[in-house]
Motif scaffolding. Structure first.
Motif, PDB file in Angstrom:
ATOM      1  N   PHE A  29       0.816  -1.207   0.000  1.00 13.75           N
ATOM      2  CA  PHE A  29       0.000   0.000   0.000  1.00 13.75           C
ATOM      3  C   PHE A  29       0.855   1.265   0.000  1.00 13.75           C
ATOM      4  CE2 PHE A  29      -2.006   3.445   2.405  1.00 13.75           C
ATOM      5  CZ  PHE A  29      -3.108   3.681   1.602  1.00 13.75           C
ATOM      6  N   MET A  30       1.794   1.352   0.916  1.00  9.92           N
ATOM      7  CA  MET A  30       2.577   2.575   1.083  1.00  9.92           C
ATOM      8  C   MET A  30       3.447   2.884  -0.139  1.00  9.92           C
ATOM      9  SD  MET A  30       1.636   3.775   3.979  1.00  9.92           S
ATOM     10  CE  MET A  30       2.866   5.015   4.334  1.00  9.92           C
ATOM     11  N   ALA A  31       3.985   1.862  -0.759  1.00  9.33           N
ATOM     12  CA  ALA A  31       4.912   2.073  -1.879  1.00  9.33           C
ATOM     13  C   ALA A  31       4.192   2.403  -3.187  1.00  9.33           C
ATOM     14  CB  ALA A  31       5.782   0.836  -2.068  1.00  9.33           C
ATOM     15  N   THR A  32       2.895   2.215  -3.232  1.00  8.83           N
ATOM     16  CA  THR A  32       2.128   2.477  -4.456  1.00  8.83           C
ATOM     17  C   THR A  32       1.588   3.901  -4.426  1.00  8.83           C
ATOM     18  OG1 THR A  32       1.479   0.149  -4.601  1.00  8.83           O
ATOM     19  CG2 THR A  32       0.160   1.721  -5.848  1.00  8.83           C
ATOM     20  N   THR A  33       1.815   4.627  -5.502  1.00  7.96           N
ATOM     21  CA  THR A  33       1.331   6.013  -5.572  1.00  7.96           C
ATOM     22  C   THR A  33       0.107   6.115  -6.475  1.00  7.96           C
ATOM     23  OG1 THR A  33       2.676   6.585  -7.501  1.00  7.96           O
ATOM     24  CG2 THR A  33       3.708   6.872  -5.313  1.00  7.96           C
ATOM     25  N   VAL A  34      -0.623   7.207  -6.317  1.00 10.63           N
ATOM     26  CA  VAL A  34      -1.771   7.477  -7.188  1.00 10.63           C
ATOM     27  C   VAL A  34      -1.290   7.592  -8.634  1.00 10.63           C
ATOM     28  CG1 VAL A  34      -3.558   9.175  -7.782  1.00 10.63           C
ATOM     29  CG2 VAL A  34      -3.182   8.533  -5.378  1.00 10.63           C
ATOM     30  N   ALA A  35      -0.149   8.229  -8.848  1.00 14.69           N
ATOM     31  CA  ALA A  35       0.393   8.378 -10.208  1.00 14.69           C
ATOM     32  C   ALA A  35       0.655   7.008 -10.838  1.00 14.69           C
ATOM     33  CB  ALA A  35       1.670   9.208 -10.174  1.00 14.69           C
ATOM     34  N   GLU A  36       1.177   6.071 -10.055  1.00 16.62           N
ATOM     35  CA  GLU A  36       1.426   4.722 -10.587  1.00 16.62           C
ATOM     36  C   GLU A  36       0.119   4.007 -10.909  1.00 16.62           C
ATOM     37  OE1 GLU A  36       5.550   3.281  -8.506  1.00 16.62           O
ATOM     38  OE2 GLU A  36       3.787   3.493  -7.210  1.00 16.62           O
ATOM     39  N   ILE A  37      -0.864   4.160 -10.047  1.00 11.67           N
ATOM     40  CA  ILE A  37      -2.169   3.519 -10.272  1.00 11.67           C
ATOM     41  C   ILE A  37      -2.780   4.020 -11.573  1.00 11.67           C
ATOM     42  CG2 ILE A  37      -4.556   3.347  -9.422  1.00 11.67           C
ATOM     43  CD1 ILE A  37      -3.302   3.514  -6.533  1.00 11.67           C
ATOM     44  N   THR A  38      -2.765   5.341 -11.751  1.00 12.59           N
ATOM     45  CA  THR A  38      -3.392   5.907 -12.953  1.00 12.59           C
ATOM     46  C   THR A  38      -2.592   5.576 -14.213  1.00 12.59           C
ATOM     47  OG1 THR A  38      -2.318   8.041 -12.510  1.00 12.59           O
ATOM     48  CG2 THR A  38      -4.577   7.761 -11.714  1.00 12.59           C
ATOM     49  N   ALA A  39      -1.284   5.639 -14.132  1.00 14.00           N
ATOM     50  CA  ALA A  39      -0.461   5.302 -15.303  1.00 14.00           C
ATOM     51  C   ALA A  39      -0.645   3.838 -15.686  1.00 14.00           C
ATOM     52  CB  ALA A  39       1.011   5.593 -15.015  1.00 14.00           C
ATOM     53  N   HIS A  40      -0.668   2.961 -14.696  1.00 16.16           N
ATOM     54  CA  HIS A  40      -0.845   1.525 -14.931  1.00 16.16           C
ATOM     55  C   HIS A  40      -2.185   1.242 -15.606  1.00 16.16           C
ATOM     56  CE1 HIS A  40      -1.676  -2.715 -13.644  1.00 16.16           C
ATOM     57  NE2 HIS A  40      -0.393  -2.856 -13.975  1.00 16.16           N
ATOM     58  N   ALA A  41      -3.219   2.008 -15.227  1.00 18.68           N
ATOM     59  CA  ALA A  41      -4.549   1.821 -15.803  1.00 18.68           C
ATOM     60  C   ALA A  41      -4.743   2.602 -17.098  1.00 18.68           C
ATOM     61  CB  ALA A  41      -5.612   2.245 -14.792  1.00 18.68           C
ATOM     62  N   GLY A  42      -3.821   3.531 -17.392  1.00 17.38           N
ATOM     63  CA  GLY A  42      -3.927   4.325 -18.623  1.00 17.38           C
ATOM     64  C   GLY A  42      -4.836   5.535 -18.493  1.00 17.38           C
ATOM     65  N   TYR A  43      -4.919   6.108 -17.298  1.00 22.07           N
ATOM     66  CA  TYR A  43      -5.771   7.273 -17.063  1.00 22.07           C
ATOM     67  C   TYR A  43      -4.962   8.393 -16.425  1.00 22.07           C
ATOM     68  CZ  TYR A  43      -9.803   4.293 -17.984  1.00 22.07           C
ATOM     69  OH  TYR A  43     -10.702   3.463 -18.575  1.00 22.07           O
ATOM     70  N   SER A  44      -5.576   9.569 -16.368  1.00 20.87           N
ATOM     71  CA  SER A  44      -4.934  10.718 -15.722  1.00 20.87           C
ATOM     72  C   SER A  44      -5.251  10.706 -14.226  1.00 20.87           C
ATOM     73  CB  SER A  44      -5.471  12.024 -16.328  1.00 20.87           C
ATOM     74  OG  SER A  44      -6.839  12.180 -15.963  1.00 20.87           O
ATOM     75  N   TYR A  49      -9.192  11.200  -9.059  1.00 21.20           N
ATOM     76  CA  TYR A  49      -9.801  12.090  -8.065  1.00 21.20           C
ATOM     77  C   TYR A  49     -11.275  12.396  -8.353  1.00 21.20           C
ATOM     78  CZ  TYR A  49      -5.270  12.439  -5.909  1.00 21.20           C
ATOM     79  OH  TYR A  49      -4.094  12.122  -5.263  1.00 21.20           O
ATOM     80  N   ARG A  50     -11.774  12.028  -9.514  1.00 22.08           N
ATOM     81  CA  ARG A  50     -13.216  12.116  -9.754  1.00 22.08           C
ATOM     82  C   ARG A  50     -13.957  11.025  -8.978  1.00 22.08           C
ATOM     83  NH1 ARG A  50     -11.771  14.284 -14.648  1.00 22.08           N
ATOM     84  NH2 ARG A  50     -11.493  12.368 -15.817  1.00 22.08           N
ATOM     85  N   HIS A  51     -13.239   9.964  -8.597  1.00 25.74           N
ATOM     86  CA  HIS A  51     -13.876   8.832  -7.910  1.00 25.74           C
ATOM     87  C   HIS A  51     -13.518   8.735  -6.420  1.00 25.74           C
ATOM     88  CE1 HIS A  51     -15.480   7.232 -11.623  1.00 25.74           C
ATOM     89  NE2 HIS A  51     -14.316   7.498 -12.189  1.00 25.74           N
ATOM     90  N   TRP A  52     -12.320   9.174  -6.047  1.00 16.31           N
ATOM     91  CA  TRP A  52     -11.873   9.061  -4.652  1.00 16.31           C
ATOM     92  C   TRP A  52     -11.126  10.324  -4.243  1.00 16.31           C
ATOM     93  CZ3 TRP A  52     -10.596   5.212  -8.286  1.00 16.31           C
ATOM     94  CH2 TRP A  52     -11.391   4.060  -8.209  1.00 16.31           C
ATOM     95  N   VAL A  53     -11.236  10.665  -2.971  1.00 19.37           N
ATOM     96  CA  VAL A  53     -10.499  11.832  -2.477  1.00 19.37           C
ATOM     97  C   VAL A  53      -9.061  11.474  -2.125  1.00 19.37           C
ATOM     98  CG1 VAL A  53     -12.547  13.041  -1.646  1.00 19.37           C
ATOM     99  CG2 VAL A  53     -11.307  11.535  -0.097  1.00 19.37           C
ATOM    100  N   SER A  54      -8.797  10.174  -1.940  1.00 21.05           N
ATOM    101  CA  SER A  54      -7.446   9.759  -1.570  1.00 21.05           C
ATOM    102  C   SER A  54      -7.229   8.278  -1.877  1.00 21.05           C
ATOM    103  CB  SER A  54      -7.221   9.985  -0.069  1.00 21.05           C
ATOM    104  OG  SER A  54      -8.050   9.108   0.679  1.00 21.05           O
ATOM    105  N   LYS A  55      -5.991   7.891  -1.842  1.00 21.34           N
ATOM    106  CA  LYS A  55      -5.621   6.479  -1.997  1.00 21.34           C
ATOM    107  C   LYS A  55      -6.222   5.664  -0.850  1.00 21.34           C
ATOM    108  CE  LYS A  55      -1.353   5.192  -1.052  1.00 21.34           C
ATOM    109  NZ  LYS A  55       0.090   4.849  -1.071  1.00 21.34           N
ATOM    110  N   ASP A  56      -6.302   6.256   0.337  1.00 16.14           N
ATOM    111  CA  ASP A  56      -6.883   5.572   1.501  1.00 16.14           C
ATOM    112  C   ASP A  56      -8.324   5.154   1.218  1.00 16.14           C
ATOM    113  OD1 ASP A  56      -4.511   6.343   2.696  1.00 16.14           O
ATOM    114  OD2 ASP A  56      -5.426   7.879   3.955  1.00 16.14           O
ATOM    115  N   LYS A  57      -9.108   6.088   0.677  1.00 10.13           N
ATOM    116  CA  LYS A  57     -10.524   5.803   0.412  1.00 10.13           C
ATOM    117  C   LYS A  57     -10.677   4.737  -0.679  1.00 10.13           C
ATOM    118  CE  LYS A  57     -12.201   8.636   3.423  1.00 10.13           C
ATOM    119  NZ  LYS A  57     -12.785   8.132   4.661  1.00 10.13           N
TER     120      LYS A  57
END
Length: 197
Positions: A29-44, A49-57
């Motif tokens: 969890f800690m080592a994964t960033t929002v930028a990595e999640i979005t890049a991996h999925a092919g989104y901005s 942030y249209r769906h979640w306020v944070s990685k925690d949520k």
């Protein structure tokens, strides 16, 4: 037009969740960033942030979805249970499913420790949709407890055994296996929850 946008939004959300789940399992969890999640999925990042306020949520929503999936088969069996022993086995079958999802069990453990330092997350994580709380456990077994032993206490004991096992398992130091833990939980439940014959 609005329906197509809703479907696209749902698809984006699902793809981001799958990406996050995959990366959390690989990196934690800690080592994964929002930028990595979005890049991996092919989104901005804006899509995130249209769906979640944070990685925690996002993580909390993934946990809730996973536990719903795990609980569906458990609940069918619980409805047909006839004894405290049978209910205990059903509960521990459910807990074993969580443990078998090894990467996810470790990430959940990591997140639990992280959340323990943040009051809002700690409070959220204590809710029944995110874990097998003492209250939920008590509800599952109370119809079968014949003594005045508090079902919540049985729940607390089982939670301690299960979460302690998860820590040992994550560290690779456990000499006690899940069969032993289940046996101890069953012994305590039957010894305290059933009247002596």
């Amino acid at each position: 037009m609005a329906r197509k946008q809703q479907e696209k939004s749902k698809q984006t959300k699902n793809e981001l969740m799958r990406s996050a789940e995959n990366l959390f399992g690989q990196k934690g969890f800690m080592a994964t960033t929002v930028a990595e999640i979005t890049a991996h999925a092919g989104y901005s990042k804006g899509s995130f942030y249209r769906h979640w306020v944070s990685k925690d949520k996002l993580f909390m929503e993934i946990v809730e979805n996973k536990l719903k999936e795990y609980r569906s088969s458990r609940d069918e069996r619980l409805y047909k249970a006839n004894s405290l022993e049978e209910v205990m086995h059903i509960i521990w079958d459910f807990l074993e499913i969580i443990v078998r999802d090894e990467n996810w069990a470790k990430v959940f453990l990591e997140f639990t420790v992280y959340a323990s330092r943040i009051p809002e997350l700690r409070n959220d994580l204590s809710l029944s949709q995110y874990r097998l709380s003492e209250k939920v456990f008590a509800e599952l077994v109370s119809d079968f407890v014949e003594t005045d032993y508090p079902p919540e206490k049985l729940g607390a004991f089982n939670t301690v055994l299960f979460e302690g096992y998860m820590v040992q398992s994550a560290l690779g130091t456990g000499i006690v296996d899940l069969k032993d833990i289940r046996g101890a939980a069953l012994t305590v439940a039957l010894a305290n929850g059933l009247k002596e014959v």
